[in-house]
Design a protein around this motif. Structure first.
Motif, mmCIF file in Angstrom:
data_model
loop_
_atom_site.group_PDB
_atom_site.id
_atom_site.type_symbol
_atom_site.label_atom_id
_atom_site.label_comp_id
_atom_site.label_asym_id
_atom_site.label_seq_id
_atom_site.Cartn_x
_atom_site.Cartn_y
_atom_site.Cartn_z
ATOM 1 N N PHE A 278 -94.166 -68.819 -29.510
ATOM 2 C CA PHE A 278 -93.677 -67.601 -28.868
ATOM 3 C C PHE A 278 -93.461 -67.744 -27.358
ATOM 4 N N ILE A 279 -93.877 -68.853 -26.781
ATOM 5 C CA ILE A 279 -93.645 -69.032 -25.337
ATOM 6 C C ILE A 279 -92.146 -69.155 -25.045
ATOM 7 N N PHE A 282 -90.350 -65.852 -26.028
ATOM 8 C CA PHE A 282 -90.478 -64.778 -25.038
ATOM 9 C C PHE A 282 -89.520 -64.981 -23.877
ATOM 10 N N PHE A 332 -100.824 -57.345 -22.935
ATOM 11 C CA PHE A 332 -99.921 -58.494 -23.059
ATOM 12 C C PHE A 332 -100.656 -59.695 -23.645
ATOM 13 N N PHE A 336 -100.014 -61.261 -27.351
ATOM 14 C CA PHE A 336 -99.444 -62.615 -27.380
ATOM 15 C C PHE A 336 -100.338 -63.571 -28.163
ATOM 16 N N SER A 340 -99.539 -65.267 -31.756
ATOM 17 C CA SER A 340 -99.491 -66.729 -31.769
ATOM 18 C C SER A 340 -100.445 -67.326 -32.793
ATOM 19 N N ILE A 350 -92.258 -60.905 -31.609
ATOM 20 C CA ILE A 350 -92.753 -60.852 -30.233
ATOM 21 C C ILE A 350 -92.449 -59.522 -29.548
ATOM 22 N N VAL A 353 -94.785 -57.222 -27.245
ATOM 23 C CA VAL A 353 -95.165 -57.758 -25.939
ATOM 24 C C VAL A 353 -94.235 -57.255 -24.831
#
Length: 584
Positions: A278-279, A282, A332, A336, A340, A350, A353
């Motif tokens: 998800f990094i 996002f 957040f 997250f 994850s 996602i 977030v």
């Protein structure tokens, strides 16, 4: 009305005008031309088919998809779609997308009013615009899938719970009750695991704010008992009824196969992704705001990272806006990390977030626009964003050279418009930086995204669906005109066939020819590829041949006799399939 009277009227009704403007922005972002393109294959057509079945059959508890029970999700989202189908008397792209667009609009206005109560109207408006014009928020606000409704009810449950730290004692009970109510809606949207993010966020935030008194206040009988009753009344009845009707099959399908696997999955499919998945998602989902968000993070590490511990230890001595930043960071981080930790990950997951991200970034842009702070960081982030846009423009220009399917006149029109919009935006924000027009600088970004949203609905989305689904929808129409059923061989489920064909589809997979899973008289859709094994096993007559797919009829199996081992394996697989997905 003279000029002075007009100015006086605007000043007197400033907030009303601002809210009307925000409503108009939501219209262009989420509602404009929402029926201009068909339902996207996979989830949008799949969920639309379930809602249409609910509307036509008047069966509002047991959901059906392609003649099979559907227990992947609870029914709240499908109820909202079926409701608008009833109001308009038919299931269309518009009636199925209205609930999602309304959910997105509700999320934007909830963000505005929360920001207004915490700090000011200007701060609330900036946060609302940042949230509304994020890339993923726009796309999911226009797409009839569950994730927008889910994100909005999760965020509302969290923010109602967190607002009890800021409101007066007289109103605390109401916001606690609302938090429980929206948590119940979250369970009815995606299942019991949905309570995890609201519960952990509120618990950790109260632990930071109230220390040893946290649990005592959270479980105050006036808040907890009525709230728990509201939560259970909303979330339990459907689950109890389904268990009473379907027993172990419901438990096995709903809880074990569809919910436990999100965290404990051992299956191997393309939805399984690594922890860090998800990094980058996002970064893409929060475009174009991710550039200024990165600048905010850099500034925080330079100036305030050493004071993080003091922010937590002296939480009650901070200004309300600073306290609000702390609890949004907790929201957040919790969201997250929880997302994850799931084994199954998809980009749309996602979305929750985005709410705390917009709230935190809103403070950064508010300080820049109205307090003359963060100027250097904002300007550098804008220059980086403009450089990225120039690269995107170049990619748009050369894409047809490498992708043959884009070598069509329709894409040329998309190229021209896209290039004009990109360079117009670069010129506008460059002018704003040069002339030190901070408000113009900020507003240029939402304006850019509004134009792109309208462009997406009027040109890009129709082009994409035409590219991917045109032949399938045409074949579905042919079968519907001749009152024929469709079988699909050798490809995943394409639910646009079910929705636009109006009948259940027989998805055979790459079945062995001797299994006789293709009913006599069906029209069959196969892929138009070389060395198609379908040709080796069947004789058939072509009805229509497209670029990607072929529609055939009079399918007859060639004389191929299986050995005993193959027959045994085939029967075992067919039994397992029926056990997992029994047909109604």
């Amino acid at each position: 009305m003279n000029k002075e009277t007009l100015i006086e009227f605007v000043k007197k009704h400033r907030e009303t005008i601002a809210l009307i403007a925000l409503l108009c922005i939501c219209y262009f972002l989420f509602f404009c031309s929402m029926g201009n393109y068909p339902l996207f294959d996979a989830d949008e057509a799949r969920y639309g088919t379930i809602s249409r079945n609910m509307f036509l059959s008047k069966e509002y508890l047991t959901m059906l998809l392609n003649g099979e029970f559907f227990f992947d999700k609870p029914p709240l989202f499908f109820w909202t779609e079926a409701l608008f189908c009833m109001l308009f008397g038919k299931a269309t792209e518009i009636t199925l997308r209205i609930p999602v667009a309304l959910s997105a609009t509700f999320g934007v206005f909830m963000t505005y009013f929360l920001g207004k109560r915490i700090a000011s109207k200007r701060y609330g408006m900036i946060c609302a615009l940042i949230l509304a014009t994020g890339c993923e928020y726009i796309i999911l606000g226009r797409t009839a899938i569950i994730d927008m409704l889910y994100a909005v009810v999760i965020a509302t449950a969290v923010f109602c719970g967190l607002y009890t730290l800021f409101c007066s004692e007289n109103y605390k009970k109401y916001f606690w009750w609302l938090s429980y109510i929206f948590a119940g809606f979250a369970v009815l949207t995606k299942g019991p695991v949905s309570v995890l993010i609201p519960a952990l966020t509120i618990l950790i935030s109260y632990a930071v704010a109230k220390r040893e008194k946290a649990l005592k206040e959270i479980f105050t009988p006036l808040y907890f008992i009525p709230g728990l009753v509201f939560f259970l009344v909303l979330s339990l009845p459907w689950h109890i009824i389904m268990y009473q009707q379907y027993g172990d099959f419901f438990l096995r399908t709903y809880f074990k196969a569809r919910h436990a696997e999100y965290f404990l999955s051992t299956i191997q499919d393309r939805s399984r992704q690594p922890f860090y998945y998800f990094i980058p998602v996002f970064f893409a989902a929060f475009l174009p705001w991710i550039f200024s968000s990165a600048a905010q993070v850099v500034m925080y590490f330079k100036k305030s990272v050493k004071n993080t511990r003091s922010y937590i230890e002296k939480f009650n001595d901070l200004q309300p806006i600073s306290q609000f930043m702390v609890v949004n960071f907790i929201f957040f981080a919790v969201a997250f990390v929880c997302l994850s930790c799931m084994c199954i990950k998809r980009p749309a997951y996602i979305l929750p977030v985005m709410f705390p991200a917009a709230m935190m970034l809103g403070k950064f842009w508010f300080d820049y626009t109205f307090k003359d702070e963060n100027e250097r960081a904002v300007n550098i982030s804008t220059l980086v964003m403009n450089f990225g846009l120039i690269i995107s423009a170049a990619a748009l220009l050369v894409a047809p050279m490498y992708i043959k399917s884009l070598q069509v006149p329709e894409f040329f029109a998309i190229q021209i418009f896209g290039l004009v919009v990109i360079f117009a935006f670069i010129i506008l924000n460059g002018f704003a930086i040069f002339k030190d027009k901070k408000l113009v600088h900020f507003l240029s970004i939402p304006l850019f995204m509004i134009v792109l949203s309208i462009f997406f609905a009027k040109a890009a989305a129709p082009f994409i669906t035409n590219l991917e689904q045109r032949e399938l929808m045409k074949f579905a129409k042919i079968a519907k005109e001749h009152n024929k059923n469709i079988s699909v061989w050798g490809m995943p489920a394409k639910y646009s066939l079910v929705f636009y064909g109006g009948k259940d589809i027989n998805y055979t997979g790459t079945i062995a020819p001797y299994s006789y899973d293709i009913p006599s008289g069906d029209y069959v859709i196969i892929r138009n590829i070389k060395d198609n094994s379908f040709d080796k096993d069947y004789n058939y007559e072509i009805i229509e041949k497209g670029k990607d797919y072929i529609l055939v009829k009079n399918v007859v199996c060639k004389n191929i006799k299986p050995d005993k081992k193959t027959l045994k394996n085939l029967k075992r697989l067919q039994f397992a399939k029926k056990r997992r997905h029994p047909r109604v």
